[in-house]
Design a protein around this motif. Structure first.
Motif, mmCIF file in Angstrom:
data_model
loop_
_atom_site.group_PDB
_atom_site.id
_atom_site.type_symbol
_atom_site.label_atom_id
_atom_site.label_comp_id
_atom_site.label_asym_id
_atom_site.label_seq_id
_atom_site.Cartn_x
_atom_site.Cartn_y
_atom_site.Cartn_z
ATOM 1 N N GLY A 24 47.304 50.686 20.729
ATOM 2 C CA GLY A 24 47.475 51.499 19.523
ATOM 3 C C GLY A 24 48.578 52.528 19.654
ATOM 4 O O GLY A 24 48.543 53.570 19.007
ATOM 5 N N LEU A 25 49.570 52.234 20.468
ATOM 6 C CA LEU A 25 50.674 53.181 20.698
ATOM 7 C C LEU A 25 51.982 52.673 20.100
ATOM 8 O O LEU A 25 53.059 52.981 20.595
ATOM 9 N N THR A 26 51.902 51.905 19.011
ATOM 10 C CA THR A 26 53.104 51.304 18.449
ATOM 11 C C THR A 26 54.072 52.341 17.878
ATOM 12 O O THR A 26 55.265 52.100 17.835
ATOM 13 N N HIS A 27 53.576 53.467 17.457
ATOM 14 C CA HIS A 27 54.433 54.524 16.918
ATOM 15 C C HIS A 27 54.543 55.693 17.900
ATOM 16 O O HIS A 27 54.799 56.822 17.507
ATOM 17 N N GLY A 28 54.319 55.424 19.161
ATOM 18 C CA GLY A 28 54.327 56.480 20.166
ATOM 19 C C GLY A 28 52.942 57.084 20.296
ATOM 20 O O GLY A 28 51.986 56.622 19.697
ATOM 21 N N GLY A 29 52.829 58.096 21.084
ATOM 22 C CA GLY A 29 51.547 58.753 21.272
ATOM 23 C C GLY A 29 51.422 59.307 22.674
ATOM 24 O O GLY A 29 52.315 59.137 23.503
ATOM 25 N N ALA A 30 50.320 59.938 22.915
ATOM 26 C CA ALA A 30 50.083 60.569 24.213
ATOM 27 C C ALA A 30 49.271 59.640 25.109
ATOM 28 O O ALA A 30 48.415 58.897 24.635
ATOM 29 N N VAL A 31 49.567 59.684 26.381
ATOM 30 C CA VAL A 31 48.750 59.021 27.385
ATOM 31 C C VAL A 31 48.467 60.032 28.483
ATOM 32 O O VAL A 31 49.203 61.004 28.662
ATOM 33 N N PHE A 32 47.386 59.814 29.193
ATOM 34 C CA PHE A 32 46.995 60.705 30.274
ATOM 35 C C PHE A 32 47.003 59.916 31.569
ATOM 36 O O PHE A 32 46.485 58.804 31.624
ATOM 37 N N LEU A 33 47.586 60.483 32.598
ATOM 38 C CA LEU A 33 47.608 59.869 33.914
ATOM 39 C C LEU A 33 46.648 60.619 34.805
ATOM 40 O O LEU A 33 46.682 61.846 34.877
ATOM 41 N N GLU A 34 45.784 59.869 35.480
ATOM 42 C CA GLU A 34 44.844 60.469 36.423
ATOM 43 C C GLU A 34 45.148 59.916 37.804
ATOM 44 O O GLU A 34 45.112 58.711 38.019
ATOM 45 N N ALA A 45 44.872 58.768 24.581
ATOM 46 C CA ALA A 45 44.118 59.966 24.214
ATOM 47 C C ALA A 45 42.703 59.577 23.774
ATOM 48 O O ALA A 45 41.728 60.217 24.159
ATOM 49 N N ALA A 46 42.576 58.500 22.991
ATOM 50 C CA ALA A 46 41.256 58.065 22.526
ATOM 51 C C ALA A 46 40.374 57.651 23.705
ATOM 52 O O ALA A 46 39.176 57.962 23.732
ATOM 53 N N GLN A 47 40.938 56.974 24.687
ATOM 54 C CA GLN A 47 40.167 56.578 25.864
ATOM 55 C C GLN A 47 39.737 57.800 26.672
ATOM 56 O O GLN A 47 38.624 57.853 27.185
ATOM 57 N N ALA A 48 40.619 58.790 26.789
ATOM 58 C CA ALA A 48 40.291 60.007 27.533
ATOM 59 C C ALA A 48 39.165 60.774 26.848
ATOM 60 O O ALA A 48 38.243 61.273 27.507
ATOM 61 N N VAL A 49 39.207 60.846 25.517
ATOM 62 C CA VAL A 49 38.144 61.529 24.762
ATOM 63 C C VAL A 49 36.830 60.786 24.936
ATOM 64 O O VAL A 49 35.782 61.399 25.185
#
Length: 80
Positions: A24-34, A45-49
């Motif tokens: 769901g990042l076709t228009h960009g978006g945030a990702v979190f690296l752990e 972001a949705a997975q992190a939430v």
């Protein structure tokens, strides 16, 4: 699925288009690296939430897991 992603000298990396679409990042978006002992985990972001909500749910309804309980316990330990 494992894919190789190259990192440019200035630290940028690109996720493959099909992966961005599935995430769901076709228009960009945030990702979190752990960073873990076993490597690096990338989450949207949705997975992190969702992960944070699942962790919080494990402690719901447990009075001993409340912030107030934690603060009171730390106060006892420090002699306050």
């Amino acid at each position: 699925m494992t894919v190789q992603v190259n990192i440019t000298p200035n630290g940028r990396m690109s996720l493959p288009a099909d992966m961005r679409k599935r995430l769901g990042l076709t228009h960009g978006g945030a990702v979190f690296l752990e960073e873990t002992d076993n490597g690096v985990i990338l989450r949207t972001a949705a997975q992190a939430v969702a992960r944070a909500q699942a962790i919080a749910k494990r402690f719901a309804g447990k009075p001993e897991a409340s912030v107030d309980s934690f603060i009171a316990e730390r106060g006892k330990e420090s002699g306050e």
